[in-house]
Design a protein around this motif. Structure first.
Motif, PDB file in Angstrom:
ATOM      1  N   ALA A 122      45.514  41.597  28.704  1.00  0.00           N
ATOM      2  CA  ALA A 122      44.730  41.704  29.720  1.00  0.00           C
ATOM      3  C   ALA A 122      44.028  40.772  30.851  1.00  0.00           C
ATOM      4  O   ALA A 122      44.130  40.962  31.757  1.00  0.00           O
ATOM      5  N   LEU A 123      43.966  39.748  30.101  1.00  0.00           N
ATOM      6  CA  LEU A 123      43.664  38.456  30.842  1.00  0.00           C
ATOM      7  C   LEU A 123      44.726  38.131  32.063  1.00  0.00           C
ATOM      8  O   LEU A 123      44.586  37.793  33.122  1.00  0.00           O
ATOM      9  N   ALA A 124      45.898  37.971  31.347  1.00  0.00           N
ATOM     10  CA  ALA A 124      47.060  37.622  32.160  1.00  0.00           C
ATOM     11  C   ALA A 124      47.298  38.449  33.406  1.00  0.00           C
ATOM     12  O   ALA A 124      47.625  38.315  34.539  1.00  0.00           O
ATOM     13  N   ARG A 125      47.110  40.052  33.129  1.00  0.00           N
ATOM     14  CA  ARG A 125      47.252  40.894  34.056  1.00  0.00           C
ATOM     15  C   ARG A 125      46.313  40.894  35.050  1.00  0.00           C
ATOM     16  O   ARG A 125      46.604  41.141  36.377  1.00  0.00           O
ATOM     17  N   ALA A 126      45.019  40.497  34.603  1.00  0.00           N
ATOM     18  CA  ALA A 126      44.157  40.548  35.813  1.00  0.00           C
ATOM     19  C   ALA A 126      44.296  38.929  36.563  1.00  0.00           C
ATOM     20  O   ALA A 126      43.816  39.201  37.863  1.00  0.00           O
ATOM     21  N   LEU A 127      44.924  38.014  36.042  1.00  0.00           N
ATOM     22  CA  LEU A 127      44.936  36.625  36.655  1.00  0.00           C
ATOM     23  C   LEU A 127      46.428  36.914  37.622  1.00  0.00           C
ATOM     24  O   LEU A 127      46.274  35.741  38.518  1.00  0.00           O
ATOM     25  N   VAL A 128      47.378  37.802  37.328  1.00  0.00           N
ATOM     26  CA  VAL A 128      48.383  37.548  37.978  1.00  0.00           C
ATOM     27  C   VAL A 128      48.368  37.808  39.719  1.00  0.00           C
ATOM     28  O   VAL A 128      49.352  37.257  40.166  1.00  0.00           O
ATOM     29  N   ASN A 129      47.435  38.477  40.025  1.00  0.00           N
ATOM     30  CA  ASN A 129      47.111  38.735  41.309  1.00  0.00           C
ATOM     31  C   ASN A 129      46.442  37.700  42.099  1.00  0.00           C
ATOM     32  O   ASN A 129      46.218  37.506  43.258  1.00  0.00           O
TER      33      ASN A 129
END
Lengths: 316, 353
Positions: B144-151
């Motif tokens: 979830a953290l990686a998904r939010a940071l990818v942008n």
């Protein structure tokens, strides 16, 4: 003051009922077996057994001359399914089942979506009742009612004429494979009745699938930059596919097996269901009827395999 | 310094309930900012207002100087880590992480490369092909953290992201989040009801109560100089003394706070000069009625003469000590430095700040 914490000892396991419940508690497998044996007997022996017996009879020989069945095994009935006359029946039924399932899914989705995401409490109860209310009326009554609605000079035609759409209707009725001489004797009319009758079976599973969709998933999608239509295509639709698949299994198999609507509405020509009815009723050719019974089973098995291949059950 | 997020007189009303009531906050760019409060205090609503899942009933919200009121979530340069992670169950880990890039139209090879990069950032390289259901709670949290940071958002919102993890994992993730924030240099806005978590990770903490902000300060100031009775009692444990006793000890009717670990416990019969405290100290006496051994410290509950209860914490820093020094039922005296007492307001003073 001293507080007495001494409690009454639980009563020892007197009586046969007590001993039975203690036994069942200690042996959970026995408990499970007692629960499952009656339905398994019913389902296994009575339902599954008779189905296999029926299919087995599809291999028996029917003597056209003496009109009798002899238990002599042959593949002739199965081969006969591919004779042009029979094959046409199968294709006609299959085409209708696919068309009805597609149309039901398209019609049911918005209703199911609205029910699942925008209604609560009393409004939701109202929608449940509204969707299921038609199922309370007899299926035969509804089918007959539709013959009147669609008949020449019936309500449907009256509406079409009021809106000045008679030429448009005539244009549609002239399309081969869709139309017919009037609405009630056209493929279109038969299709309308099928969609009407099976629609609740599509709405409810889709509604259940959408209901399980956590709102946070939709928020996460928007949060990551997806516009509403992207959220619909990427998240809502894929996650409602199990519901659409479940609903389409109903609409598909119910249409494949129906033998009343094809008789009442639409152009002449057998459906699989009406063919089975005629073969075993009027003609007494039980083996051929049994062979026809195999067709929907095989078609549904193929359909399930395709649906599974497409990943419809991955999210289960 | 630019402001990452600025709330000016923001309210959010649900029917009769004022979830957020005239809140104003300035969150600096690059700050680790926590919103702390009990459930229903309005902290999560504030986060959702920044994300765009809620629109304010009144007030202005600026994100990097741009007015955000009226903007949809997908029009904002912020991303959220959800409390329940909200991973897409029908996509594998890589597709989940790449989702934000996919909907922006980034090509397949680039978005997969960047998703792999984001996964490596949270130490989940090589997990791309798995489905979320095949991961543990801690791993889902990282996805979830990686998904939010990818942008590459300029502001990352975290909604109680560690709530579902067990204690050890939570402590580990706290350290990693803090490290990640320093490394990336982006603003983290972290919602939690756990005061230790807020104190240990944040640059600044806003304490919420009933839709309003009681105090915004650094963790140290929040603990050492609580402004209100609510902050004193919610952040750490505190003895809030009020009424006659307060007036007698401080000469002032305002309630005051004294931390349990700032009080020393003395056995009454061992006092050289009973009733007489050293200069700059105050003392009260009472009946010791409960002792809780907590490992690193022992907590004593003392019932004062006026019926008020006083909590005292004494560090167990003597490794040799073998027998408990005190017994319940003993008469004891508690002493503390006059300067350790912090005068409190009963309600937050004016506005939301």
């Amino acid at each position: 003051m001293e507080l007495s914490l001494k409690t009454q000892a639980p009563p020892p396991g007197h009586g046969p009922l007590h001993r039975l419940s203690n036994l069942l508690y200690r042996k959970p497998n026995l408990y499970l077996a007692l629960l499952l044996v009656p339905p398994l007997l019913w389902f296994g022996a009575i339902y599954f057994g008779s189905l296999l017996t029926l299919l087995w009879q599809g291999l028996y020989t029917f003597d056209d001359f003496s009109m009798t069945v002899t238990p002599q095994l042959t593949l002739a009935n199965l081969v006969a399914l591919f004779h042009p006359a029979n094959y046409d029946i199968i294709l006609r039924t299959l085409g209708m089942a696919v068309a009805v399932s597609l149309a039901s899914a398209v019609l049911a989705f918005p209703i199911a979506y609205y029910m699942a995401r925008y209604t609560t409490g009393k409004t939701k109860a109202f929608f449940y009742i509204a969707v299921m209310l038609p199922m309370w009326a007899s299926y035969i009554v509804k089918a007959y009612a539709w013959t009147l609605l669609l008949a020449k000079g019936g309500v449907a035609q009256w509406f079409v004429e009021q809106f000045g759409l008679a030429p448009a209707l005539q244009l549609i009725l002239d399309i081969p494979g869709v139309g017919g001489s009037t609405l009630s004797t056209s493929h279109l009319g038969r299709f309308l009745v099928f969609v009407y009758i099976w629609l609740p079976f599509m709405i409810l599973p889709i509604q259940a699938a959408l209901e399980r969709l956590p709102p946070s998933l939709l928020q996460a999608s928007a949060d990551l930059g997806a516009r509403p239509w992207q959220t619909f295509v990427q998240v809502i639709l894929p996650l409602s596919v199990p519901g659409i698949a479940a609903g389409s299994i109903f609409t598909f198999s119910l249409t494949l097996g129906d033998f009343i609507v094809p008789q009442l509405v639409g152009p002449p020509g057998f459906f699989i269901g009406s063919m089975v009815y005629v073969q075993q009723g009027a003609i007494g050719n039980m083996p051929m009827a049994a062979a026809f019974t195999l067709v929907p089973i095989v078609l549904i098995a193929i359909y399930l395999a395709i649906v599974k291949r497409l990943g419809a059950f991955d999210a289960l | 310094m630019t402001l990452a997020v600025q709330f000016t007189g923001v309210s959010r009303v649900f029917g009769e309930v004022k979830a957020v009531d005239r809140v104003s906050i300035d969150i600096q760019d690059g700050e680790f900012f926590s919103m702390l409060g009990p459930s229903g205090s309005g902290k999560t609503t504030c986060l959702r207002l920044i994300a765009g899942f809620e629109q304010p009933s009144a007030g202005s919200i600026r994100i990097h100087g741009q007015e955000a009121v009226g903007l949809a979530p997908y029009q904002r340069d912020v991303n959220t880590v959800f409390q329940d992670y909200a991973l897409f169950p029908h996509m594998n880990v890589l597709d989940n992480v790449a989702y934000g890039l996919k909907v922006k139209g980034v090509g397949k090879s680039e978005r997969h490369a960047r998703a792999e990069e984001a996964l490596a950032l949270v130490a989940l390289g090589g997990y791309g092909a798995r489905k979320p259901a095949q991961l543990s709670g801690g791993q889902r949290q990282r996805v979830a953290l990686a998904r939010a940071l990818v942008n590459r958002p300029r502001v990352l919102l975290l909604d109680e992201p560690l709530g579902a993890l067990d204690l050890k994992l939570r402590e580990q993730m706290q350290g990693e989040l803090k490290k990640l924030q320093r490394q990336l240099g982006i603003t983290f806005i972290f919602v939690t009801h756990d005061q230790t978590e807020a104190l240990s990770m944040s640059d600044r903490v806003a304490v919420f109560n009933k839709g309003r902000i009681e105090q915004v300060d650094t963790p140290r100031n929040l603990y050492m100089k609580p402004a209100t009775t609510f902050v004193a009692e919610f952040v750490g444990t505190s003895n809030v003394l009020r009424g006659e006793l307060a007036e007698q000890l401080t000469g002032n009717a305002l309630p005051f706070s004294i931390r349990p670990e700032h009080i020393r416990l003395v056995e009454s019969r061992l006092l050289d000069s009973p009733g007489q405290a050293a200069s700059g100290e105050v003392q009260v006496s009472g009946l010791l009625h409960d002792i809780q051994y907590q490992g690193a410290a022992t907590r004593y509950e003392v019932q004062l003469a006026n019926g008020q209860s006083l909590s005292i914490s004494q560090a167990n820093d003597q490794w040799q000590a073998s027998t408990p020094a005190y017994q319940p039922g003993q008469q004891v005296t508690a002493r503390w430095a006059r300067a350790a007492m912090i005068a409190l307001q009963d309600v937050a003073a004016g506005g939301g700040q």
